[in-house]
Design a protein around this motif. Structure first.
Motif, PDB file in Angstrom:
ATOM      1  N   THR A 102       6.732  -2.790 -22.419  1.00 46.94           N
ATOM      2  CA  THR A 102       6.606  -2.147 -21.049  1.00 46.94           C
ATOM      3  C   THR A 102       6.067  -2.970 -20.019  1.00 46.94           C
ATOM      4  OG1 THR A 102       6.698  -0.226 -22.378  1.00 46.94           O
ATOM      5  CG2 THR A 102       6.397   0.162 -20.131  1.00 46.94           C
ATOM      6  N   GLY A 103       6.913  -3.062 -18.825  1.00 50.45           N
ATOM      7  CA  GLY A 103       6.158  -3.768 -17.679  1.00 50.45           C
ATOM      8  C   GLY A 103       5.355  -2.808 -16.855  1.00 50.45           C
ATOM      9  N   GLU A 104       4.204  -3.294 -16.406  1.00 47.52           N
ATOM     10  CA  GLU A 104       3.457  -2.645 -15.322  1.00 47.52           C
ATOM     11  C   GLU A 104       4.376  -2.664 -14.074  1.00 47.52           C
ATOM     12  OE1 GLU A 104       1.045  -0.871 -15.514  1.00 47.52           O
ATOM     13  OE2 GLU A 104       0.304  -1.623 -17.636  1.00 47.52           O
ATOM     14  N   LYS A 105       3.785  -1.882 -13.095  1.00 47.90           N
ATOM     15  CA  LYS A 105       4.894  -1.993 -11.794  1.00 47.90           C
ATOM     16  C   LYS A 105       5.071  -3.309 -11.120  1.00 47.90           C
ATOM     17  CE  LYS A 105       5.073   0.158  -7.161  1.00 47.90           C
ATOM     18  NZ  LYS A 105       4.336   0.898  -6.125  1.00 47.90           N
ATOM     19  N   ASP A 106       6.323  -3.496 -11.028  1.00 50.66           N
ATOM     20  CA  ASP A 106       6.739  -4.838 -10.173  1.00 50.66           C
ATOM     21  C   ASP A 106       6.551  -6.122 -11.199  1.00 50.66           C
ATOM     22  OD1 ASP A 106       7.479  -3.410  -7.985  1.00 50.66           O
ATOM     23  OD2 ASP A 106       5.454  -3.736  -7.077  1.00 50.66           O
ATOM     24  N   SER A 107       6.680  -5.819 -12.637  1.00 49.94           N
ATOM     25  CA  SER A 107       6.493  -7.051 -13.414  1.00 49.94           C
ATOM     26  C   SER A 107       7.693  -7.817 -13.483  1.00 49.94           C
ATOM     27  CB  SER A 107       6.216  -6.353 -15.019  1.00 49.94           C
ATOM     28  OG  SER A 107       4.967  -5.685 -14.909  1.00 49.94           O
ATOM     29  N   GLY A 166      11.371  -1.702 -18.153  1.00 53.57           N
ATOM     30  CA  GLY A 166      10.600  -1.831 -16.878  1.00 53.57           C
ATOM     31  C   GLY A 166      10.124  -3.426 -16.601  1.00 53.57           C
ATOM     32  N   ILE A 167      11.155  -4.246 -16.670  1.00 54.06           N
ATOM     33  CA  ILE A 167      10.510  -5.661 -16.485  1.00 54.06           C
ATOM     34  C   ILE A 167      11.996  -6.356 -15.565  1.00 54.06           C
ATOM     35  CG2 ILE A 167      10.201  -7.936 -17.424  1.00 54.06           C
ATOM     36  CD1 ILE A 167       8.905  -6.457 -19.867  1.00 54.06           C
TER      37      ILE A 167
END
Length: 276
Positions: free
Chosen positions: A8-13, A35-36
């Protein structure tokens, strides 16, 4: 990624491709990627690939841009969901499903958008690339939109596949949907417009329902049913469509080229049991 991974990506990954690399990420069994943003850096071949013979892949809320070849390549991989992903500036197919050693089933692509994709010949935004021996089966493309493509929109090749409430605009090189060498295909709902050839085209396809679609401003046919397609395949010797139904459709302002084209055209030779 190893098997049984949630990435899972952090914000704006962003995962940025390396020049000349074949892929950015390779997935194993039971992997979720969420979310990447995948940036191919205009030179990475593919953004995501699956190792062969994998099961249980989920890719959701991701974006893919500037990829030299394909966005997602799934080879002999079953039970896949690609959901709410965005693709732009992908040179080949954004999502490519390839069965090479077995049938591939239960691939679901939903809620995805495609802009400026499929710049190469014989590449589609979503391409179920069934062969003569193994097929993509029991799979669904739904609620997707192609807003521009250098080549084509959707290729739901195989058996028992559906394209539901999808649309394709400005597929300048080819078609919004091409149903070829396939059986038991349903296309329901959506709009197919301003394509370089046909809005929807069926060739050597058996048991096809095209229901409730809108097709307009296409260079050739709005909807073409034509068995004379010369490409090879399992129905190569029959060279015909069988049991094709077109119903509840709104088709207008097609045949933008001065040729032998129509709003809805049943052409070729040997078309059997086709109904408008």
């Amino acid at each position: 990624t190893p098997a049984d991974t949630i990435l899972t990506g952090e914000k704006d990954s962003v995962l940025l491709g390396i020049s000349g690399s074949d892929y950015i990420l390779r997935l194993d069994n039971n992997t979720t990627v969420r979310g990447i943003a995948f940036d191919g850096n205009a030179s990475t071949g593919n953004a995501i690939i699956s190792s062969n013979l994998k099961d249980g892949i989920v890719i959701e809320d991701c974006s893919f841009t500037d990829v030299a070849n394909n966005g997602i390549v799934l080879t002999d991989t079953v039970n896949v969901k690609v959901d709410k992903c965005n693709f732009s500036d992908v040179q080949d197919s954004s999502i490519l499903v390839i069965p090479t050693t077995k049938n591939v089933d239960n691939v679901i692509v939903s809620g995805c958008s495609f802009t400026n994709v499929s710049q190469q010949s014989l590449a589609y935004a979503i391409y179920f690339n069934s062969g003569d021996t193994y097929y993509v089966k029991d799979s669904v493309i739904e609620d997707c939109i192609v807003s521009s493509a250098g080549y084509g929109g959707y290729f739901p090749g195989g058996d028992n596949n559906s394209v539901i409430n999808c649309s394709a605009y400005s597929c300048s090189g080819w078609r919004g949907i091409w149903i070829h060498d396939s059986a038991n295909i349903i296309v329901r709902g959506g709009t197919y417009a301003s394509c370089g050839k046909d809005g929807i085209y069926a060739s050597k396809a058996h048991n096809v329902i095209i229901d409730g679609v809108t097709a307009y401003n296409n260079t050739n046919n709005g909807i073409g049913i034509d068995g004379d397609q010369t490409a090879s395949g399992r129905y190569q010797t029959t060279a015909t469509n069988k049991n094709v139904t077109v119903c509840n459709c709104l088709v207008f302002n097609n045949n933008q080229y001065d040729g032998d084209y129509c709003g809805i055209r049943i052409g070729g030779t040997g078309e059997t049991n086709c109904t408008i």
